[in-house]
Design a protein around this motif. Structure first.
Motif, PDB file in Angstrom:
ATOM      1  N   TYR A 202       0.689  -1.126   0.076  1.00 41.49           N
ATOM      2  CA  TYR A 202       0.030   0.060  -0.210  1.00 41.49           C
ATOM      3  C   TYR A 202       0.948   1.212  -0.012  1.00 41.49           C
ATOM      4  O   TYR A 202       0.214   2.364  -0.151  1.00 41.49           O
ATOM      5  N   SER A 203       2.000   1.014   0.326  1.00 48.24           N
ATOM      6  CA  SER A 203       2.850   2.171   0.291  1.00 48.24           C
ATOM      7  C   SER A 203       3.803   2.334  -0.868  1.00 48.24           C
ATOM      8  O   SER A 203       3.931   1.245  -1.490  1.00 48.24           O
ATOM      9  N   ASN A 204       4.708   3.222  -1.117  1.00 44.44           N
ATOM     10  CA  ASN A 204       5.700   3.175  -2.439  1.00 44.44           C
ATOM     11  C   ASN A 204       6.880   2.703  -2.020  1.00 44.44           C
ATOM     12  O   ASN A 204       8.009   2.834  -2.753  1.00 44.44           O
ATOM     13  N   GLN A 205       7.130   2.129  -0.818  1.00 41.73           N
ATOM     14  CA  GLN A 205       8.402   1.899  -0.240  1.00 41.73           C
ATOM     15  C   GLN A 205       9.126   0.766  -0.975  1.00 41.73           C
ATOM     16  O   GLN A 205       8.186  -0.350  -1.440  1.00 41.73           O
ATOM     17  N   LYS A 214       6.301  -4.209  -8.486  1.00 49.06           N
ATOM     18  CA  LYS A 214       5.555  -3.856  -7.135  1.00 49.06           C
ATOM     19  C   LYS A 214       4.269  -3.109  -7.549  1.00 49.06           C
ATOM     20  O   LYS A 214       4.060  -2.391  -8.699  1.00 49.06           O
ATOM     21  N   ILE A 216       0.862  -1.205  -6.213  1.00 43.32           N
ATOM     22  CA  ILE A 216       0.290  -0.607  -5.146  1.00 43.32           C
ATOM     23  C   ILE A 216      -1.256  -0.710  -5.076  1.00 43.32           C
ATOM     24  O   ILE A 216      -1.953  -0.445  -6.021  1.00 43.32           O
ATOM     25  N   LYS A 218      -5.158  -0.454  -3.516  1.00 39.41           N
ATOM     26  CA  LYS A 218      -6.123   0.947  -2.872  1.00 39.41           C
ATOM     27  C   LYS A 218      -7.378   0.147  -2.000  1.00 39.41           C
ATOM     28  O   LYS A 218      -7.619   0.875  -1.148  1.00 39.41           O
TER      29      LYS A 218
END
Length: 396
Positions: A202-205, A214, A216, A218
């Motif tokens: 859920y994060s862009n880490q 990856k 992301i 929602k």
């Protein structure tokens, strides 16, 4: 000829009677007029009240349709009128556009009725698929993660934010209930770890090394439901151990089912449990409350790649690695994990709470296991995203 004398009192009396008659008629007219006016106003108020209740019923029909369409795009509407207090509604749906593979547009018509009142509300919803993660092998449902020098040869799901998991519980009636967990459970610390396929997060880490994909997310993910009651039923394919706290140097080809007292620990030392291990917990237990029991594994092989695909089913148990040479095949459902260094897991893995001190851990997703989780484990698809395209009202 004599004339009758004129009597003034008689003339006045007649005049008074005429006035009284006129007044009576006027009052009667006014009374009838007033009664008609009141009745008319009451009728208008009744019609307005009926219209309002009918509109509220139609709005309730739209909300009902929204909830049903989230579960099933192809829901066609109510079979009959649905009672709603002193009103009712009926819903019909129609697919307007399904040419795009990513979404479908559905028109919903909801009619509400209440005595003499009728309202028809129309709405178009755009519904896109929930995040599909059929190939995910490892689900970490907590942000409280400490992993280093590990390898995940699979797609992996990370709940690295608050409010991204619907927690599963069973209510007093035995019904499945999911509630959004909005608690921040801790930091996500992942170091020198490789993911070969996709990280759903859920994060862009950037948590992992290598050229992984990856995605992301929602929409929140639904925690898989579980019910282990079946495993307590005596059968030829299982062994049920009650009150026992340790097994050593044992080779079982049947599923080992263990029932412990709250807070109890089960030790597996130098064993081959070819059909898997189940640590029982009551179905109404809330796994977010933490570990009910503890499992320590040392120098053991648990499960295999064949049916019933059971590795270690222990949704209320913290799993610990007591040493080296730990290999697990099949589906695993753990409450938390601590110090499982250098363990090998091949199959599917769900961890609800803390992942602590996981070094040198190796996980490989096994498609047959992911497609056929063991009895008592059930995945639910994530909620599709539903948005309003157009809305309008027709008055019958």
């Amino acid at each position: 000829m004599k004339l009758r004398p004129y009597l003034k009192s008689q003339t006045e009396s007649g005049f008074v009677m005429i006035l009284a008659l006129i007044l009576t008629l006027s009052l009667s007219y006014l009374a009838m007029s007033s009664h008609g006016s009141v009745e008319s106003k009451l009728a208008v108020q009744r019609n307005e009240s009926d219209a309002l209740r009918a509109e509220l019923a139609a709005q309730a029909g739209l909300e009902h349709a929204k909830a049903m369409l989230v579960q099933d795009y192809y829901w066609t509407g109510t079979d009959d009128w649905v009672p709603l207090g002193n009103a009712q509604f009926e819903v019909q749906t129609e697919i307007v556009d399904d040419d795009d593979s990513d979404f479908v547009i559905i028109r919903v018509t909801s009619e509400g009725k209440a005595d003499n009142g009728k309202r028809v509300l129309a709405m178009e919803y755009r519904i896109s698929d929930g995040d599909q993660m059929e190939d995910v092998g490892c689900y970490l449902l907590s942000s409280n993660i400490d992993i280093a020098k590990s390898h995940f040869n699979t797609d992996i799901y990370l709940a690295d934010k608050a409010g991204v998991v619907y927690d599963y519980t069973m209510d007093e009636s035995g019904d499945k209930v999911w509630t959004l967990n909005e608690t921040n459970m801790g930091p996500t610390m992942i170091f020198n770890t490789i993911v070969n396929q996709t990280s759903y997060q859920y994060s862009n880490q950037l948590y992992f090394k290598g050229s992984y994909d990856k995605v992301i997310l929602k929409t929140p993910f639904y925690m898989p439901s579980w019910n282990l009651d079946h495993y307590l039923i005596p059968a030829d394919d299982k062994i049920v151990l009650i009150g026992l706290e340790e097994i050593s140097n044992i080779n079982f080809h049947k599923t080992v089912v263990v029932k412990l007292d709250p807070g109890g620990t089960f030790n597996v030392n130098d064993c081959n449990l070819h059909a898997g291990l189940v640590i029982y917990v009551e179905p109404e237990y809330n796994v977010r409350d933490g570990a009910r029991n503890y499992l320590s594994i040392d120098k053991s092989l648990i499960g295999n790649a064949a049916d019933p695909h059971i590795g270690v089913l222990a949704p209320a148990t913290e799993v610990k690695g007591g040493g080296q040479n730990i290999t697990i095949h099949g589906f695993c459902y753990w409450n938390s994990v601590d110090d499982m260094d250098n363990a090998h897991v091949n199959g599917g893995l769900v961890i609800v709470n803390q992942v602590n001190d996981l070094d040198g851990f190796n996980f490989h997703g096994h498609p047959p296991t992911l497609q056929n989780p063991p009895e008592g484990i059930e995945f639910r698809e994530s909620t599709p995203d539903i948005t309003v395209v157009t809305g309008g009202e027709s008055i019958l």
